[in-house]
Scaffold this active site. Structure first.
Site, short mmCIF file in Angstrom:
data_model
loop_
_atom_site.label_atom_id
_atom_site.label_comp_id
_atom_site.label_asym_id
_atom_site.label_seq_id
_atom_site.Cartn_x
_atom_site.Cartn_y
_atom_site.Cartn_z
N GLN A 89 36.34 10.52 61.48
CA GLN A 89 36.53 11.70 62.34
C GLN A 89 35.21 12.35 62.73
O GLN A 89 35.18 13.15 63.66
CB GLN A 89 37.44 12.73 61.66
CG GLN A 89 38.89 12.24 61.51
CD GLN A 89 39.75 13.29 60.84
OE1 GLN A 89 39.84 13.34 59.62
NE2 GLN A 89 40.37 14.15 61.64
N GLY B 283 41.62 18.30 55.08
CA GLY B 283 41.26 16.92 54.83
C GLY B 283 40.47 16.36 56.01
O GLY B 283 40.66 16.80 57.14
N CYS C 167 46.17 17.68 62.58
CA CYS C 167 44.96 16.86 62.38
C CYS C 167 43.83 17.46 63.18
O CYS C 167 44.03 17.86 64.34
CB CYS C 167 45.24 15.43 62.86
SG CYS C 167 43.82 14.33 62.68
N LEU C 168 42.65 17.54 62.58
CA LEU C 168 41.50 18.12 63.29
C LEU C 168 41.13 17.30 64.53
O LEU C 168 40.50 17.82 65.43
CB LEU C 168 40.30 18.23 62.34
CG LEU C 168 40.48 19.21 61.18
CD1 LEU C 168 39.29 19.15 60.23
CD2 LEU C 168 40.69 20.64 61.69
N HIS D 77 43.75 7.32 58.68
CA HIS D 77 42.53 7.38 59.50
C HIS D 77 41.62 6.18 59.24
O HIS D 77 40.97 5.67 60.15
CB HIS D 77 41.74 8.66 59.19
CG HIS D 77 42.23 9.88 59.91
ND1 HIS D 77 42.23 9.98 61.30
CD2 HIS D 77 42.72 11.05 59.46
CE1 HIS D 77 42.71 11.16 61.65
NE2 HIS D 77 43.03 11.84 60.55
N HIS E 52 47.92 10.70 54.95
CA HIS E 52 47.46 11.00 56.31
C HIS E 52 46.00 10.54 56.48
O HIS E 52 45.65 9.88 57.46
CB HIS E 52 47.60 12.50 56.57
CG HIS E 52 46.99 12.99 57.84
ND1 HIS E 52 47.72 13.55 58.87
CD2 HIS E 52 45.69 13.02 58.26
CE1 HIS E 52 46.90 13.89 59.86
NE2 HIS E 52 45.65 13.59 59.52
N GLU E 53 45.16 10.89 55.49
CA GLU E 53 43.74 10.53 55.58
C GLU E 53 43.52 9.02 55.46
O GLU E 53 42.66 8.45 56.13
CB GLU E 53 42.93 11.27 54.51
CG GLU E 53 42.99 12.79 54.58
CD GLU E 53 42.62 13.36 55.95
OE1 GLU E 53 41.81 12.74 56.66
OE2 GLU E 53 43.16 14.41 56.31
NI NI Z 1 43.79 13.78 60.49
#
Ligand code: NI
Length: 189
Positions: free
Chosen positions: A54, A49, A97-98, A143, A139-140
């Protein structure tokens, strides 16, 4: 036509990750180009995701693909997503998370929800989400509000993670991060 491009992913504590993303006004070719890049960037990372912020774009756009290794790709695109009817029941799931590379911690979230959004073509959709899909979309969605999964942890844990990330970035900067790949997330080599 333009090809897809991998964009650099912001790493915490980059202050841009704390920005609140703005609603998208039109699902047009420019936005689809952004979504194509986001998907390519997510696959390359690899991740399941990615929110637009991001890659430094404060728009309410999310891409996801939860297909397993042996399954055909199943890209999902969410524009202006809204969470409806989150379940009262919550479950812990070990999240990563990236933008917080190499840290994984349990986060408790509603076990299911519905998501209302515009798809890749600007068409309104509603998706019933449970399990990993529910966890990932929530989660997304965080962000888009400038919230990271580490914000759901104790202050002690969060600060320890941020301190390590800062240290790694300092080290990478000092060493000139000789990789040369702008999309590379490997810090400190
Ligand atoms: Ni994330």
């Amino acid at each position: 036509m333009r090809g897809m491009a991998i964009r650099p992913i912001l790493i915490a504590p980059d202050p841009r990750l704390r920005e609140k993303s703005l609603p998208v006004e039109a699902v047009d070719d420019d936005l689809r180009a952004l979504m194509d890049d986001m998907l390519e960037t997510m696959y390359a990372a690899p991740g399941i995701g990615l929110a637009a912020i991001q890659v430094g774009v404060p728009k309410r756009v999310i891409v996801m693909d939860l297909a397993g290794k042996d399954e055909a790709p199943n890209p999902l695109y969410f524009v202006n997503p809204v969470i409806l009817d989150p379940a009262d029941e919550t479950v812990p799931y070990e999240e990563g998370c990236l933008s917080v590379p190499e840290f994984y911690e349990d986060v408790e979230r509603p076990v299911s929800c519905r998501v209302q959004y515009l798809d890749y073509h600007g068409k309104e959709q509603v998706l019933e989400a449970e399990g990993l899909l529910a966890t990932c979309i929530q989660h997304e969605m965080d962000h888009l509000e400038g919230i990271l999964f580490i914000d759901h942890l104790s202050r002690l844990k969060r600060e320890r993670i941020l301190k390590k990330l800062k240290k790694e970035q300092k080290l990478a900067a000092a060493q000139g991060d000789g990789c040369g790949d702008p999309a590379c997330n490997h810090l400190g080599h």
